[in-house]
Design a protein around this motif. Sequence first.
Motif, PDB file in Angstrom:
ATOM      1  N   LYS A 197     -11.717 -44.044  -9.739  1.00 55.50           N
ATOM      2  CA  LYS A 197     -11.123 -45.248 -10.326  1.00 55.50           C
ATOM      3  C   LYS A 197     -11.984 -45.877 -11.412  1.00 55.50           C
ATOM      4  N   HIS A 198     -13.276 -45.592 -11.435  1.00 52.64           N
ATOM      5  CA  HIS A 198     -14.142 -46.177 -12.448  1.00 52.64           C
ATOM      6  C   HIS A 198     -14.235 -45.325 -13.710  1.00 52.64           C
ATOM      7  N   THR A 199     -13.465 -44.242 -13.761  1.00 51.78           N
ATOM      8  CA  THR A 199     -13.487 -43.367 -14.930  1.00 51.78           C
ATOM      9  C   THR A 199     -12.184 -43.510 -15.715  1.00 51.78           C
ATOM     10  N   ASP A 200     -12.235 -43.162 -16.989  1.00 49.59           N
ATOM     11  CA  ASP A 200     -11.015 -43.180 -17.798  1.00 49.59           C
ATOM     12  C   ASP A 200      -9.988 -42.199 -17.250  1.00 49.59           C
ATOM     13  N   ALA A 201     -10.471 -41.036 -16.780  1.00 52.82           N
ATOM     14  CA  ALA A 201      -9.562 -40.035 -16.233  1.00 52.82           C
ATOM     15  C   ALA A 201      -8.825 -40.576 -15.005  1.00 52.82           C
ATOM     16  N   GLY A 202      -9.570 -41.178 -14.098  1.00 56.48           N
ATOM     17  CA  GLY A 202      -8.954 -41.717 -12.887  1.00 56.48           C
ATOM     18  C   GLY A 202      -7.982 -42.846 -13.186  1.00 56.48           C
ATOM     19  N   ALA A 203      -8.362 -43.712 -14.125  1.00 58.26           N
ATOM     20  CA  ALA A 203      -7.481 -44.827 -14.486  1.00 58.26           C
ATOM     21  C   ALA A 203      -6.184 -44.314 -15.100  1.00 58.26           C
ATOM     22  N   ALA A 204      -6.278 -43.300 -15.961  1.00 56.34           N
ATOM     23  CA  ALA A 204      -5.081 -42.752 -16.609  1.00 56.34           C
ATOM     24  C   ALA A 204      -4.189 -42.043 -15.598  1.00 56.34           C
ATOM     25  N   ILE A 205      -4.787 -41.244 -14.711  1.00 52.26           N
ATOM     26  CA  ILE A 205      -4.004 -40.535 -13.696  1.00 52.26           C
ATOM     27  C   ILE A 205      -3.304 -41.520 -12.768  1.00 52.26           C
ATOM     28  N   GLY A 206      -4.063 -42.508 -12.284  1.00 49.80           N
ATOM     29  CA  GLY A 206      -3.484 -43.482 -11.365  1.00 49.80           C
ATOM     30  C   GLY A 206      -2.319 -44.233 -11.974  1.00 49.80           C
ATOM     31  N   ALA A 207      -2.475 -44.686 -13.208  1.00 50.63           N
ATOM     32  CA  ALA A 207      -1.410 -45.459 -13.857  1.00 50.63           C
ATOM     33  C   ALA A 207      -0.192 -44.589 -14.153  1.00 50.63           C
ATOM     34  N   ALA A 208      -0.420 -43.348 -14.618  1.00 56.39           N
ATOM     35  CA  ALA A 208       0.698 -42.474 -14.961  1.00 56.39           C
ATOM     36  C   ALA A 208       1.505 -42.099 -13.718  1.00 56.39           C
TER      37      ALA A 208
END
Length: 239
Positions: A197-208
């Motif tokens: 969740k603290h990474t750009d990858a995690g934030a993008a995956i979670g939101a998408a």
Amino acid sequence: MKRESSIITGHAVDATQPFLLWTFPEPMKTLSWALQGGGLHTTQNIAWIQVGPYDLTIQTCPREFLQQRLKNIGAADALGFMTSARIEHYSRASVTVGEVTALAVATVGLGNALRAGDPSRPSRRVGTINCACLIDQALTLEGMLEAMVISAEAKTAAVLESGLRSAISGEPATGTGTDCHAIACPDRELQVAYAGKHTDAGAAIGAAVFNAVQKGVQRWMQQHPDHPLTLDRLQAAMK
């Protein structure tokens, strides 16, 4: 994505089952527990095959059935899902965070809604959530596992926010009894080991994933106003 992927829906020649075929611009690494192409896999296609109540009998081998349908649409090497949800009602969402873009595609059926930890009982109800998420950043196996957890959390959040309750326990549902997730990313040497969740990858995956599943959940409830689970939700909301 830097290069566009394509999504088509249709019917295979001499087949009644509708399909959705998501083709990537290059072969991707995938991680899933899908019936076809599960585990670690490399493919340029993810496919959803819609099945009806009489497609799978006691005599039918589900894996062989799916493999044949994938061959019929020219995607024998695809990661393959089967769903009872209507293919044309798939949902998608793309989110960019920093320099990372995630694109999620989901089919949502909720007739089999359950809560994690419910008793293990057979269910006559059908309905499942099949969600695939493509990220344009190469990940290590550890990174893909973390991305899978983020995807599952996002799906769970979308289902919980719907207010639907388990068909078995009556507690807030967290998904269905047959959900499946897939993570796809480029197969390149430079790989990132983290997707939390603290990474750009995690934030993008979670939101998408959240956005795609939320759209699917809302559409399912609108299309099934008389379903027992939808009615239970409305009654609970009025208390």
